[in-house]
Design an enzyme around this catalytic site. Structure first.
Site, short mmCIF file in Angstrom:
data_model
loop_
_atom_site.label_atom_id
_atom_site.label_comp_id
_atom_site.label_asym_id
_atom_site.label_seq_id
_atom_site.Cartn_x
_atom_site.Cartn_y
_atom_site.Cartn_z
N SER A 1 1.65 -9.71 -0.92
CA SER A 1 1.29 -8.30 -0.76
C SER A 1 1.53 -7.74 0.64
CB SER A 1 -0.18 -8.09 -1.15
OG SER A 1 -1.01 -8.96 -0.41
N GLU B 1 -10.22 6.46 3.27
CA GLU B 1 -11.10 5.45 3.86
C GLU B 1 -10.22 4.30 4.30
OE1 GLU B 1 -10.29 5.56 0.73
OE2 GLU B 1 -9.72 3.48 0.37
N LYS C 1 0.80 -1.23 0.00
CA LYS C 1 0.00 0.00 0.00
C LYS C 1 0.84 1.28 0.00
CE LYS C 1 -4.49 -1.54 1.50
NZ LYS C 1 -4.35 -2.99 1.82
#
Ligand SMILES: *Cc1c(COP(=O)(O)O)cnc(C)c1O
Length: 385
Positions: free
Chosen positions: A370, A112, A90
């Site tokens: 990830s 969010e 991210k």
């Protein structure tokens, strides 16, 4: 090498677009123009590359899994996004958007978050660049993810409960968009996946192409100039998957996205419009958006990024579903055989490899790892007893 740009109306085939209230159209257009200009500016690219290297720790390594490969009969390579600062892919997107926001003269980020991972990454970038940060999070999720709420506050962000609807991720997205409409003068909406209105699905993809670009070169070095037979990743909104797919879209590698059976937007959804985009979406018989249900909070999203809907429709990628029980096994398999505790999200992709190992026998599979599993260890301790 890269995937093509969407059309001028922001579409990938029939999917995507910009389904937003009129008040947000100028903000989307301003963002698109600013991103296009920055992305073509070598100065911006250098600034971002420097941060990715010196702050986030890129390039992330490629790890060959010797013991697990032997056990599965499939040669598995991992792209180690779990080793990035804040523990997942991210940070690539968040650093890009935060730098862009600053370049646009914005002083405040809103975001969010569902499980809290994107909120933590955004709060991190805001702290780094000295920006104000407000994170919307469903009230239910705040209770479930108290540690990440504390982390965000520690990083200087304000965490605001979304109290409408089911009080989870989709409600947090609605709240963040509402905030952005009212504050767009000084605020950038830092969206966490390849979803939402144009230009987000395209822009967020571009910030994650670094995963695929690095992996392509690393695979070429390891495989004598070749590419893996299969490239796989878990799919929530689809950002880590599109990041690694982008490096192999022009090859004959098979691209496989893996969704949770309880949140399979591509596998079980129908086209619909939500959060500013047209895409596959889990809906009930009345067209209401359904709640996703999976062991992994990070994949609990009823929709999927529009480019995945397109890649599925044209047959360039395919999408598999795995159950929670298969994910729990895969989580333990990687821990036990390689000394790597994965996040539950990428454990979905591994669960698919493990289930289909007979069909994959002797082939080389690149898996985008990830994120790391620290955040999930408590939950797994309760499940495994
Ligand atoms: C958030 C998250 C995901 C899901 O998001 P995508 O946009 O589908 O990549 C997957 N893995 C990890 C580790 C995450 O934190």
């Amino acid at each position: 090498m890269a995937l093509p740009e969407p059309s001028t109306s922001g579409r990938f085939g029939e999917f995507g677009g910009r389904y937003v209230p009129e008040t947000l159209v100028p903000a989307c257009l301003e963002l698109e123009a600013a991103f296009r200009e920055a992305w073509a500016d070598p100065g911006f690219r250098t600034e971002l590359d420097d941060l990715l290297r010196d702050y986030a720790g890129r390039p992330s390594p490629l790890t060959e899994c010797h013991r697990m490969s032997e056990e599965l009969g499939v040669r598995v390579l991992l792209k180690r996004e779990d080793l990035n600062h804040t523990g997942s892919h991210k940070i690539n997107n968040v650093l890009g958007q935060a730098l862009l926001a600053r370049r646009m003269g914005k002083t405040r980020l809103v975001a969010e978050t569902g499980a809290g991972q994107h909120g933590v990454a955004t709060a991190t970038a805001a702290a780094l660049l000295g920006m104000e940060c407000m994170v919307y999070m469903g009230e239910v999720d705040m209770g479930r993810q108290a540690l990440n709420v504390f982390r965000m506050r520690l990083l200087g962000a304000e965490v605001v409960p979304a109290v409408s609807g089911s009080r989870t991720l989709k409600d947090a997205v609605n709240e963040a968009m509402r905030d952005w409409v009212a504050t767009v003068e000084n605020t950038h909406y830092c969206l966490g996946s390849v979803m939402g209105p144009h230009p987000y699905p395209w822009m967020v993809r571009e910030f994650h192409t670094v995963i695929g670009t690095e992996a392509r070169a690393q695979c070429a070095a390891l495989l004598d100039g070749g590419v893996p037979d299969v490239v796989t990743a878990c799919v929530g909104g689809g950002s880590n998957a599109i990041g690694i797919f982008s490096g192999f879209a022009d090859t004959d590698a098979e691209l496989v996205g893996v969704e949770p059976a309880g949140g399979a937007a591509v596998g079980r959804g129908v086209p619909g419009v939500v959060h500013g985009m047209k895409s596959y979406l889990m809906q009930d018989e009345f067209g209401q958006v359904q709640e996703a249900q999976s062991i992994s909070a990070g994949l609990d999203y009823p929709g999927v990024g529009p480019e995945h809907s397109h890649l599925s429709a044209i047959g360039r990628a395919r999408y598999e579903q795995v159950t929670d029980a298969e994910v729990i096994d895969a989580f333990q398999l990687l821990s036990r055989t390689e000394g790597i505790i994965p996040a539950l999200e990428p454990a979905h992709a591994l669960a698919w490899i493990s289930r289909d190992r007979a069909a994959l026998a002797g082939r080389t599979v690149l898996l985008n790892l990830s994120g790391r599993g620290d955040k999930d260890v408590g939950q797994m301790m309760e499940i495994l007893g």
